[in-house]
Design a protein around this motif. Structure first.
Motif, mmCIF file in Angstrom:
data_model
loop_
_atom_site.group_PDB
_atom_site.id
_atom_site.type_symbol
_atom_site.label_atom_id
_atom_site.label_comp_id
_atom_site.label_asym_id
_atom_site.label_seq_id
_atom_site.Cartn_x
_atom_site.Cartn_y
_atom_site.Cartn_z
ATOM 1 N N TYR A 51 12.241 11.118 -1.340
ATOM 2 C CA TYR A 51 12.332 9.986 -2.255
ATOM 3 C C TYR A 51 11.254 8.953 -1.936
ATOM 4 O O TYR A 51 10.541 8.492 -2.819
ATOM 5 C CB TYR A 51 13.720 9.339 -2.161
ATOM 6 N N THR A 52 11.128 8.590 -0.658
ATOM 7 C CA THR A 52 10.164 7.573 -0.242
ATOM 8 C C THR A 52 8.739 8.000 -0.560
ATOM 9 O O THR A 52 7.958 7.224 -1.109
ATOM 10 C CB THR A 52 10.313 7.294 1.270
ATOM 11 N N ASP A 53 8.397 9.242 -0.246
ATOM 12 C CA ASP A 53 7.047 9.750 -0.520
ATOM 13 C C ASP A 53 6.776 9.812 -2.022
ATOM 14 O O ASP A 53 5.702 9.407 -2.487
ATOM 15 C CB ASP A 53 6.857 11.140 0.085
ATOM 16 N N ASN A 54 7.737 10.315 -2.782
ATOM 17 C CA ASN A 54 7.531 10.453 -4.225
ATOM 18 C C ASN A 54 7.491 9.106 -4.931
ATOM 19 O O ASN A 54 6.814 8.947 -5.947
ATOM 20 C CB ASN A 54 8.607 11.350 -4.829
ATOM 21 N N ARG A 55 8.188 8.134 -4.387
ATOM 22 C CA ARG A 55 8.161 6.765 -4.940
ATOM 23 C C ARG A 55 6.750 6.184 -4.834
ATOM 24 O O ARG A 55 6.214 5.642 -5.798
ATOM 25 C CB ARG A 55 9.170 5.924 -4.159
ATOM 26 N N VAL A 56 6.139 6.343 -3.679
ATOM 27 C CA VAL A 56 4.773 5.847 -3.474
ATOM 28 C C VAL A 56 3.789 6.631 -4.335
ATOM 29 O O VAL A 56 2.898 6.055 -4.972
ATOM 30 C CB VAL A 56 4.388 5.922 -1.976
ATOM 31 N N SER A 57 3.960 7.943 -4.400
ATOM 32 C CA SER A 57 3.067 8.785 -5.212
ATOM 33 C C SER A 57 3.164 8.427 -6.692
ATOM 34 O O SER A 57 2.158 8.363 -7.395
ATOM 35 C CB SER A 57 3.412 10.264 -5.023
ATOM 36 N N ARG A 58 4.366 8.188 -7.158
ATOM 37 C CA ARG A 58 4.576 7.846 -8.569
ATOM 38 C C ARG A 58 3.939 6.483 -8.888
ATOM 39 O O ARG A 58 3.309 6.311 -9.927
ATOM 40 C CB ARG A 58 6.074 7.821 -8.864
ATOM 41 N N TYR A 59 4.091 5.510 -7.986
ATOM 42 C CA TYR A 59 3.483 4.193 -8.161
ATOM 43 C C TYR A 59 1.961 4.328 -8.245
ATOM 44 O O TYR A 59 1.321 3.735 -9.105
ATOM 45 C CB TYR A 59 3.877 3.272 -7.001
ATOM 46 N N SER A 60 1.409 5.130 -7.364
ATOM 47 C CA SER A 60 -0.037 5.350 -7.351
ATOM 48 C C SER A 60 -0.494 6.017 -8.645
ATOM 49 O O SER A 60 -1.494 5.620 -9.244
ATOM 50 C CB SER A 60 -0.412 6.222 -6.148
ATOM 51 N N MET A 61 0.248 7.033 -9.087
ATOM 52 C CA MET A 61 -0.124 7.754 -10.307
ATOM 53 C C MET A 61 -0.117 6.832 -11.528
ATOM 54 O O MET A 61 -0.975 6.923 -12.394
ATOM 55 C CB MET A 61 0.833 8.920 -10.546
ATOM 56 N N LYS A 62 0.849 5.935 -11.589
ATOM 57 C CA LYS A 62 0.977 5.025 -12.728
ATOM 58 C C LYS A 62 0.123 3.767 -12.562
ATOM 59 O O LYS A 62 0.244 2.831 -13.350
ATOM 60 C CB LYS A 62 2.441 4.634 -12.948
ATOM 61 N N MET A 63 -0.726 3.745 -11.536
ATOM 62 C CA MET A 63 -1.624 2.619 -11.268
ATOM 63 C C MET A 63 -0.866 1.303 -11.177
ATOM 64 O O MET A 63 -1.325 0.253 -11.624
ATOM 65 C CB MET A 63 -2.730 2.531 -12.339
ATOM 66 N N GLY A 64 0.339 1.361 -10.624
ATOM 67 C CA GLY A 64 1.123 0.160 -10.368
ATOM 68 C C GLY A 64 1.786 -0.445 -11.583
ATOM 69 O O GLY A 64 2.195 -1.600 -11.540
ATOM 70 N N LYS A 65 1.935 0.321 -12.650
ATOM 71 C CA LYS A 65 2.527 -0.226 -13.871
ATOM 72 C C LYS A 65 3.906 0.344 -14.137
ATOM 73 O O LYS A 65 4.182 1.512 -13.865
ATOM 74 C CB LYS A 65 1.619 0.060 -15.067
ATOM 75 N N CYS A 66 4.758 -0.499 -14.718
ATOM 76 C CA CYS A 66 6.098 -0.086 -15.130
ATOM 77 C C CYS A 66 5.967 0.989 -16.202
ATOM 78 O O CYS A 66 5.183 0.848 -17.141
ATOM 79 C CB CYS A 66 6.874 -1.292 -15.674
ATOM 80 N N GLU A 67 6.745 2.046 -16.071
ATOM 81 C CA GLU A 67 6.636 3.168 -17.006
ATOM 82 C C GLU A 67 7.261 2.887 -18.366
ATOM 83 O O GLU A 67 7.062 3.654 -19.298
ATOM 84 C CB GLU A 67 7.234 4.432 -16.381
ATOM 85 N N ILE A 68 7.969 1.784 -18.504
ATOM 86 C CA ILE A 68 8.525 1.421 -19.808
ATOM 87 C C ILE A 68 7.734 0.281 -20.435
ATOM 88 O O ILE A 68 7.277 0.391 -21.571
ATOM 89 C CB ILE A 68 10.026 1.055 -19.691
ATOM 90 N N THR A 69 7.540 -0.814 -19.713
ATOM 91 C CA THR A 69 6.879 -1.989 -20.295
ATOM 92 C C THR A 69 5.362 -1.964 -20.129
ATOM 93 O O THR A 69 4.656 -2.627 -20.874
ATOM 94 C CB THR A 69 7.401 -3.282 -19.651
ATOM 95 N N GLY A 70 4.868 -1.257 -19.127
ATOM 96 C CA GLY A 70 3.425 -1.232 -18.874
ATOM 97 C C GLY A 70 2.928 -2.435 -18.086
ATOM 98 O O GLY A 70 1.731 -2.566 -17.856
ATOM 99 N N MET A 71 3.824 -3.319 -17.638
ATOM 100 C CA MET A 71 3.383 -4.488 -16.879
ATOM 101 C C MET A 71 3.081 -4.093 -15.431
ATOM 102 O O MET A 71 3.687 -3.191 -14.882
ATOM 103 C CB MET A 71 4.420 -5.612 -16.938
#
Length: 159
Positions: free
Chosen positions: A62-82
């Motif tokens: 979970y911890t590793d995938n959380r960081v990977s997902r944040y990196s992949m999304k360039m630090g943006k919320c996947e719903i709002t884009g903020m």
């Protein structure tokens, strides 16, 4: 000057695009270093904060995938884009754990903490406050309702 537009060349900034490269890979030390060099400094800083954060009762996956997902999304919320600072990041299980979901990368979504609260909230007053505070539009409500449906919750009605 004299009807001629002059541009100061020193102020012109360019950025090389990051195209596919076989050298950028997670499977070699050089490839991982290349990927990290391409990340923006602000995202690198937030990733370092996410890595240092302690989340009790969560798996290493979970911890590793959380960081990977944040990196992949360039630090943006996947719903709002903020853009999200590390303190605002919540990681949502798209298919909830209690309904058979897992900590796999494909099942996690990076969300703003209040958007995450909105997905799971059941009190109408709190939902209205969050929608107002976040400036949620009808199209975003429909996306949020998709998440709520998978969690077995009633859809949000704006009327």
């Amino acid at each position: 000057m004299a009807d001629v537009y002059l541009y100061p060349l020193a102020d012109v900034k360019t950025k090389n695009t990051m195209n596919f490269s076989q050298n950028l890979t997670l499977y070699t030390t050089e490839g991982r270093e290349g990927i990290h060099k391409k990340l923006r400094p602000d995202i690198q800083h937030e990733i370092s904060l996410l890595i240092k954060s302690n989340i009790p009762n969560r798996s290493v996956e979970y911890t590793d995938n959380r960081v990977s997902r944040y990196s992949m999304k360039m630090g943006k919320c996947e719903i709002t884009g903020m853009y999200l600072f590390a303190a605002d990041v919540h990681c949502h299980h798209y298919n909830p754990l209690h309904l058979g979901g897992s900590d796999k990368f494909s099942n996690l979504r990076i969300l703003h903490k209040e958007v995450h609260k909105l997905i799971h909230c059941t009190h109408k007053e709190t939902i209205d406050v969050l929608i107002s505070r976040l400036g949620i539009t009808e199209s975003l409500v429909s996306t949020i309702n998709q998440y709520r449906e998978i969690c077995g919750l009633e859809p949000i009605d704006l009327s």
